[in-house]
Design an enzyme around this catalytic site. Sequence first.
Site, PDB file in Angstrom:
ATOM      1  N   ARG A 135     -10.052   0.270   8.198  1.00 44.28           N
ATOM      2  CA  ARG A 135      -9.761  -1.231   8.786  1.00 44.28           C
ATOM      3  C   ARG A 135     -10.685  -1.979   9.511  1.00 44.28           C
ATOM      4  O   ARG A 135     -10.377  -2.991   9.850  1.00 44.28           O
ATOM      5  CB  ARG A 135      -8.378  -0.739   9.512  1.00 44.28           C
ATOM      6  CG  ARG A 135      -7.044  -1.128   8.931  1.00 44.28           C
ATOM      7  CD  ARG A 135      -5.963  -0.790   9.850  1.00 44.28           C
ATOM      8  NE  ARG A 135      -4.676  -1.365   9.246  1.00 44.28           N
ATOM      9  CZ  ARG A 135      -3.636  -0.730   8.826  1.00 44.28           C
ATOM     10  NH1 ARG A 135      -3.793   0.591   8.789  1.00 44.28           N
ATOM     11  NH2 ARG A 135      -2.395  -1.254   8.731  1.00 44.28           N
ATOM     12  N   ARG A 146      10.890  -0.799  11.783  1.00 38.89           N
ATOM     13  CA  ARG A 146       9.648  -0.513  12.410  1.00 38.89           C
ATOM     14  C   ARG A 146       9.278  -1.540  13.569  1.00 38.89           C
ATOM     15  O   ARG A 146       9.790  -2.672  13.339  1.00 38.89           O
ATOM     16  CB  ARG A 146       8.327  -0.623  11.396  1.00 38.89           C
ATOM     17  CG  ARG A 146       8.132   0.887  10.938  1.00 38.89           C
ATOM     18  CD  ARG A 146       6.971   0.691   9.838  1.00 38.89           C
ATOM     19  NE  ARG A 146       5.716   0.188  10.351  1.00 38.89           N
ATOM     20  CZ  ARG A 146       4.743   0.162   9.665  1.00 38.89           C
ATOM     21  NH1 ARG A 146       4.580   0.659   8.344  1.00 38.89           N
ATOM     22  NH2 ARG A 146       3.661  -0.628  10.056  1.00 38.89           N
ATOM     23  N   ARG A 188      11.897  -5.452   5.569  1.00 39.40           N
ATOM     24  CA  ARG A 188      11.539  -3.943   5.279  1.00 39.40           C
ATOM     25  C   ARG A 188      12.406  -3.095   6.311  1.00 39.40           C
ATOM     26  O   ARG A 188      12.794  -3.258   7.502  1.00 39.40           O
ATOM     27  CB  ARG A 188      10.027  -3.793   5.580  1.00 39.40           C
ATOM     28  CG  ARG A 188       9.623  -2.354   5.482  1.00 39.40           C
ATOM     29  CD  ARG A 188       8.323  -2.259   5.274  1.00 39.40           C
ATOM     30  NE  ARG A 188       7.426  -2.323   6.222  1.00 39.40           N
ATOM     31  CZ  ARG A 188       6.250  -2.029   6.544  1.00 39.40           C
ATOM     32  NH1 ARG A 188       5.634  -1.752   5.257  1.00 39.40           N
ATOM     33  NH2 ARG A 188       5.497  -2.226   7.432  1.00 39.40           N
ATOM     34  N   LYS A 193       0.942  -1.222  -0.088  1.00 42.32           N
ATOM     35  CA  LYS A 193       0.019   0.011  -0.029  1.00 42.32           C
ATOM     36  C   LYS A 193       0.975   1.339  -0.018  1.00 42.32           C
ATOM     37  O   LYS A 193       0.404   2.320  -0.852  1.00 42.32           O
ATOM     38  CB  LYS A 193      -0.961  -0.069   1.158  1.00 42.32           C
ATOM     39  CG  LYS A 193      -1.971  -1.258   1.281  1.00 42.32           C
ATOM     40  CD  LYS A 193      -3.056  -0.927   2.120  1.00 42.32           C
ATOM     41  CE  LYS A 193      -2.565  -0.860   3.752  1.00 42.32           C
ATOM     42  NZ  LYS A 193      -1.851  -2.164   4.068  1.00 42.32           N
ATOM     43  N   ARG A 244      -0.693  -8.908  13.459  1.00 41.85           N
ATOM     44  CA  ARG A 244      -1.095  -8.011  12.518  1.00 41.85           C
ATOM     45  C   ARG A 244      -1.842  -8.568  11.520  1.00 41.85           C
ATOM     46  O   ARG A 244      -3.027  -8.286  11.012  1.00 41.85           O
ATOM     47  CB  ARG A 244      -0.239  -7.001  11.860  1.00 41.85           C
ATOM     48  CG  ARG A 244       0.465  -6.016  12.832  1.00 41.85           C
ATOM     49  CD  ARG A 244       1.726  -5.547  12.367  1.00 41.85           C
ATOM     50  NE  ARG A 244       1.809  -4.485  11.110  1.00 41.85           N
ATOM     51  CZ  ARG A 244       2.711  -4.491  10.459  1.00 41.85           C
ATOM     52  NH1 ARG A 244       4.069  -4.694  10.914  1.00 41.85           N
ATOM     53  NH2 ARG A 244       2.454  -3.627   9.450  1.00 41.85           N
TER      54      ARG A 244
HETATM   55  P1  AMP Z   1       0.300   0.722   8.642  1.00 39.32           P
HETATM   56  O1  AMP Z   1       1.536   1.587   8.809  1.00 39.32           O
HETATM   57  O2  AMP Z   1      -0.856   1.028   7.923  1.00 39.32           O
HETATM   58  O3  AMP Z   1       0.722  -0.522   8.704  1.00 39.32           O
HETATM   59  O4  AMP Z   1      -0.235   1.075  10.225  1.00 39.32           O
HETATM   60  C1  AMP Z   1       0.538   0.654  11.496  1.00 39.32           C
HETATM   61  C2  AMP Z   1      -0.385   0.541  12.612  1.00 39.32           C
HETATM   62  O5  AMP Z   1      -0.979   1.773  13.053  1.00 39.32           O
HETATM   63  C3  AMP Z   1      -1.443  -0.741  12.591  1.00 39.32           C
HETATM   64  O6  AMP Z   1      -0.738  -1.837  12.599  1.00 39.32           O
HETATM   65  C4  AMP Z   1      -2.415  -0.280  13.491  1.00 39.32           C
HETATM   66  O7  AMP Z   1      -1.928  -0.324  14.603  1.00 39.32           O
HETATM   67  C5  AMP Z   1      -2.150   1.345  13.335  1.00 39.32           C
HETATM   68  N1  AMP Z   1      -3.445   1.703  12.391  1.00 39.32           N
HETATM   69  C6  AMP Z   1      -3.107   2.440  11.157  1.00 39.32           C
HETATM   70  N2  AMP Z   1      -4.326   2.622  10.697  1.00 39.32           N
HETATM   71  C7  AMP Z   1      -5.072   2.115  11.749  1.00 39.32           C
HETATM   72  C8  AMP Z   1      -6.764   2.232  11.154  1.00 39.32           C
HETATM   73  N3  AMP Z   1      -7.125   2.778  10.233  1.00 39.32           N
HETATM   74  N4  AMP Z   1      -7.305   1.757  12.546  1.00 39.32           N
HETATM   75  C9  AMP Z   1      -6.653   1.149  13.337  1.00 39.32           C
HETATM   76  N5  AMP Z   1      -5.509   1.363  13.433  1.00 39.32           N
HETATM   77  C10 AMP Z   1      -4.479   1.513  12.747  1.00 39.32           C
END
Ligand code: AMP
Length: 234
Positions: free
Chosen positions: A95, A166, A133, A20, A177
């Site tokens: 999500r 990360r 990553r 993404k 996750r």
């Molecule tokens: P990402 O960078 O999109 O993989 O997001 C990293 C982390 O942020 C996720 O594993 C969640 O813990 C949190 N997060 C990001 N977007 C959301 C969302 N829309 N709803 C809930 N938690 C989120």
Amino acid sequence: MNGELIPTTVVLFGPPGSGKGTQAKLLTEKLSLPHVSTGDMLREHIALGDALGIEVREVIKAGNLVPDHLVIRLVEDRLNRPDCKAGVLLDGFPRTIDQARMLLGMAEGRGLRLLVIHLKVDYDVITARLTGRRICPQCGTLYNIRLKPPIVPGRCNIEGSRLIIREDDKESVIRQRLVGYDAQTMPVLEFFAEHVKFFEVDGSDRKPEDLSNEIVNWIQTTITDEGSASGEGL
Ligand code: AMP
């Protein structure tokens, strides 16, 4: 999205590690839409150490989803800013079903077109991607020690800064996750299938550039078809 009458919200949907972030970087330029990543926004709050950052830090570190009310408020505030008036590229939101309902309500209320791109990727490919990553803390460029290594090991090609991992890219956290994705996020696809147009692409072994061209083509065809059906045109 020049010359078009209805502002478009494009949602990039897919499991962690489906690409993404990479697609968002390519598409935000090709579509001239601002990139809104809830993961990036939450990490910014963590880096600032403000109240929201403190509240979400351990949740993210454990690989769980941040509560809906916090993420929804964050997204509402962001989408109300002037640069989002002509449309937006959403990465990592929605999500959950409640987040999807909020977005659909907002799109209907404001007359926005909502288009969803589902990036499908095998879970073994995802684990390989996420465990390798690395990220530049300064410019956000993504690398992978096996699939897309930097020229100098451990250093960003652009900034020269030391690359970081990360906190939630550890193998046990990745598993958590993916469990959360299956339980809370996959049902959003069924919800979308009933309410909005969506496009499914297999991103397991595609070149990012080819994939983004395919996505742009689908978006443009969909908008053109809608325009001719309604007699509006572009
Ligand atoms: P990402 O960078 O999109 O993989 O997001 C990293 C982390 O942020 C996720 O594993 C969640 O813990 C949190 N997060 C990001 N977007 C959301 C969302 N829309 N709803 C809930 N938690 C989120």
